[in-house]
Design a protein around this motif. Sequence first.
Motif, PDB file in Angstrom:
ATOM      1  N   TYR A 163       0.832  -1.210   0.000  1.00  0.00           N
ATOM      2  CA  TYR A 163       0.000   0.000   0.000  1.00  0.00           C
ATOM      3  C   TYR A 163       0.864   1.257   0.000  1.00  0.00           C
ATOM      4  N   GLY A 164       1.937   1.258   0.804  1.00  0.00           N
ATOM      5  CA  GLY A 164       2.832   2.407   0.840  1.00  0.00           C
ATOM      6  C   GLY A 164       3.501   2.652  -0.500  1.00  0.00           C
ATOM      7  N   ASP A 165       3.937   1.574  -1.167  1.00  0.00           N
ATOM      8  CA  ASP A 165       4.548   1.714  -2.493  1.00  0.00           C
ATOM      9  C   ASP A 165       3.529   2.211  -3.516  1.00  0.00           C
ATOM     10  N   PHE A 166       2.284   1.780  -3.363  1.00  0.00           N
ATOM     11  CA  PHE A 166       1.219   2.265  -4.255  1.00  0.00           C
ATOM     12  C   PHE A 166       1.062   3.774  -4.134  1.00  0.00           C
ATOM     13  N   LEU A 167       1.081   4.290  -2.904  1.00  0.00           N
ATOM     14  CA  LEU A 167       0.934   5.732  -2.700  1.00  0.00           C
ATOM     15  C   LEU A 167       2.111   6.496  -3.314  1.00  0.00           C
ATOM     16  N   VAL A 168       3.339   5.980  -3.081  1.00  0.00           N
ATOM     17  CA  VAL A 168       4.533   6.649  -3.616  1.00  0.00           C
ATOM     18  C   VAL A 168       4.490   6.674  -5.144  1.00  0.00           C
ATOM     19  N   THR A 169       4.165   5.524  -5.741  1.00  0.00           N
ATOM     20  CA  THR A 169       4.119   5.434  -7.198  1.00  0.00           C
ATOM     21  C   THR A 169       3.041   6.344  -7.770  1.00  0.00           C
ATOM     22  N   ASN A 170       1.874   6.351  -7.139  1.00  0.00           N
ATOM     23  CA  ASN A 170       0.769   7.179  -7.607  1.00  0.00           C
ATOM     24  C   ASN A 170       1.149   8.655  -7.585  1.00  0.00           C
ATOM     25  N   GLU A 171       1.784   9.091  -6.492  1.00  0.00           N
ATOM     26  CA  GLU A 171       2.191  10.492  -6.380  1.00  0.00           C
ATOM     27  C   GLU A 171       3.281  10.833  -7.397  1.00  0.00           C
ATOM     28  N   ALA A 172       4.211   9.900  -7.605  1.00  0.00           N
ATOM     29  CA  ALA A 172       5.305  10.148  -8.545  1.00  0.00           C
ATOM     30  C   ALA A 172       4.779  10.330  -9.969  1.00  0.00           C
ATOM     31  N   TYR A 173       3.874   9.449 -10.395  1.00  0.00           N
ATOM     32  CA  TYR A 173       3.335   9.564 -11.748  1.00  0.00           C
ATOM     33  C   TYR A 173       2.424  10.785 -11.891  1.00  0.00           C
ATOM     34  N   PHE A 174       1.728  11.144 -10.823  1.00  0.00           N
ATOM     35  CA  PHE A 174       0.903  12.358 -10.862  1.00  0.00           C
ATOM     36  C   PHE A 174       1.778  13.600 -11.040  1.00  0.00           C
ATOM     37  N   ARG A 175       2.888  13.658 -10.284  1.00  0.00           N
ATOM     38  CA  ARG A 175       3.800  14.801 -10.415  1.00  0.00           C
ATOM     39  C   ARG A 175       4.419  14.855 -11.816  1.00  0.00           C
ATOM     40  N   MET A 176       4.774  13.673 -12.333  1.00  0.00           N
ATOM     41  CA  MET A 176       5.361  13.619 -13.670  1.00  0.00           C
ATOM     42  C   MET A 176       4.361  14.116 -14.714  1.00  0.00           C
ATOM     43  N   GLU A 177       3.102  13.731 -14.569  1.00  0.00           N
ATOM     44  CA  GLU A 177       2.063  14.173 -15.502  1.00  0.00           C
ATOM     45  C   GLU A 177       1.871  15.689 -15.432  1.00  0.00           C
ATOM     46  N   MET A 178       1.854  16.248 -14.203  1.00  0.00           N
ATOM     47  CA  MET A 178       1.703  17.694 -14.040  1.00  0.00           C
ATOM     48  C   MET A 178       2.886  18.437 -14.639  1.00  0.00           C
ATOM     49  N   THR A 179       4.097  17.918 -14.450  1.00  0.00           N
ATOM     50  CA  THR A 179       5.284  18.542 -15.031  1.00  0.00           C
ATOM     51  C   THR A 179       5.213  18.528 -16.547  1.00  0.00           C
TER      52      THR A 179
END
Length: 242
Positions: A200-216
Amino acid sequence: ISALLMALLTDSLKAENTFGKLMKRGASYAVMLLGSTVLYYIVAIARYPQLVMTEQNGIGSMGHISLLRLPKLVVKGYLRIARYFLFGSYSFQSGFMHVCNLLVFIVLIVLFILAVRKKEIHKKRGNFVFSLMCVFLFPLGMSFVDIMAPDANFSMLMIYQFAFFYAAVLVLYEQLGRTGKRLQELVSLAGLLLVLLTGYGDFLVTNEAYFRMEMTYERVYAYLTRIMVRVESMEGYQAGDP
């Protein structure tokens, strides 16, 4: 390497396997790894002859292991594992993940001790020594990239073998079986819950990372679109100009 070490550890916990049999199996795995590495290197050079000449990120030096650097590289490999699972030194690791990984490490030690006691491996000195060797080499196996390509910088996406750290919980849990002893059941349950929590923790990290990448990406895309519009509106610009 991580998968084979885990297989050897499992074999060492079986009473029917003698020390000699385990050593032969380990030697066969080592020969297979060496042969497959040589074959991979030959195919890579045949497909990309420029591979050995490139200096980008230390790729050209892959496989060139200096014996003088080997002790330092071994320490580096162990430190990489310790930084991730024990110290939580990576910037993307939350306090929650740090605590979970520490607890998984403790659970692994307890599960290994319980498995050794249940199988009475400590009474078979050869098997016990072999199992300790597998445990000692396991972290190095997970970070062997530091030895194979010592001058390269690796993204965490490239070190997927770290997942074997959590798989080891399930492997040792399977070795214990359904014994009915309260301590084994509690430790096994804790291990299973921790595997789920780290997932679950890795899911949150991955989700946030891809969200930031998409926003960038969207910001850069919008900025470059504005530049193109301004260039095309300049006097003298004609369609097709570079």
